[in-house]
Structure formats: C-alpha cells, structure tokens
Scaffold this active site. Structure first.
Site, PDB file in Angstrom:
ATOM      1  CG  ASP A 192      -1.965  -0.941   1.158  1.00  0.00           C
ATOM      2  OD1 ASP A 192      -2.452  -1.328   0.063  1.00  0.00           O
ATOM      3  OD2 ASP A 192      -2.513  -1.301   2.407  1.00  0.00           O
ATOM      4  CG  ASP A 236      -6.414  -1.288  -1.974  1.00  0.00           C
ATOM      5  OD1 ASP A 236      -6.983  -2.482  -1.974  1.00  0.00           O
ATOM      6  OD2 ASP A 236      -5.901  -0.968  -1.116  1.00  0.00           O
TER       7      ASP A 236
END
Length: 153
Positions: A117, A135
């Site tokens: 991330d 995402d």
C-alpha cells in the site's frame, strides 16, 4: 474469444498492469515507512498490509497468508463467473474493475505475503487508510455497479 469479452479482458489487464507497475515503482523507490509528499492532501507512504481492508486479519502467520490467498482466489473466480453471465455492460465493466483489483492484491499476497500500500490521502492530521491502485479499482467498480443498478446521479 468474443469481441465484447476481449474488450473487458483488455480493460482488466490494463488496470492490473498499472497496479503492478505502481507497486514495483514503490518497492524500488521508497523505503518501508518512507513518506513522500505529493500534494497537500496526498502522500506516497510505503507500508505492507498483511490483512484485508483496513488491516483486518493482519497477523503475519503462514496460515493467515494461505487463508487470505485462497479466499481471494475464490472471489476472483466468482467475479469471473459474474462477468461471463452478466448481460449488462455496466456490470461487466464494474466487475472488470473489481477483478483487476482483486487479482492485483492476490498477486502481492502470494508473491510477498502482504499487499503493498502507498496512497495516503489526508486532510490536515486526518488520514484515510493507506491503499493502492487495486483498492481504487475495486472502489471504482463498486461505484459503477451501484450508480447504474440504482440509477444514482
């Protein structure tokens, strides 16, 4: 492969490639936990997520890695089935966004044991959960689906 499915396949591959290249760039240009300010509301912040959304189930055990990888694989197969059965174009497009995100995070989970991330959206000291292109793809797919299903906006 039917022409219409080829178009959705190419969309999925394009989104997946953006995700893979962005994570590759992060791994090669930012140290773990390093922050690079991009805009007043956006940082690049390299973190590893061993769980799912919002770091749920984020212990670093082999069992957890296997469980989440198997769960992700099942979800990808179910979404693929939805793409093939769907008659509506907006559903096919939404599912392409969702499946590309699911595959992108699955690749990370299998290869690294965690999801990379790096997108840190914030307003002053309030930070949203750090996420990645996968995402966002899933989020956009859900928005496309909901907007069209319920005729919003």
């Amino acid at each position: 492969m039917k022409k219409i499915y080829k178009k959705y396949f190419l969309i999925t591959i394009f989104l997946l490639m953006i995700d893979i290249f962005s994570k590759y760039w992060i791994l090669n240009n930012l140290d773990l936990y390093e922050i690079k300010k991009i805009l007043s509301v956006l940082n690049l912040f390299h973190v590893h997520n061993y769980g799912v959304a919002f770091s749920i189930l984020s212990n670093k055990t082999l069992w957890n890695r296997c469980f989440l990888s198997i769960l992700s694989t099942i979800i990808v197969l179910l979404i693929f089935q939805k793409i093939l059965k769907s008659k509506k174009r907006y559903k096919k497009l939404a599912y392409c966004f969702i499946i590309s995100g699911a595959i992108g995070n699955l690749i990370d989970r299998i290869y690294y044991g965690f999801v990379i991330d790096f997108i840190d959206i914030h307003i002053n000291n309030w930070h949203f959960a750090t996420c990645n292109i996968s995402d966002f793809s899933i989020f956009i797919g859900i928005i496309i689906y909901i907007k069209n299903k319920y005729k919003l906006i």
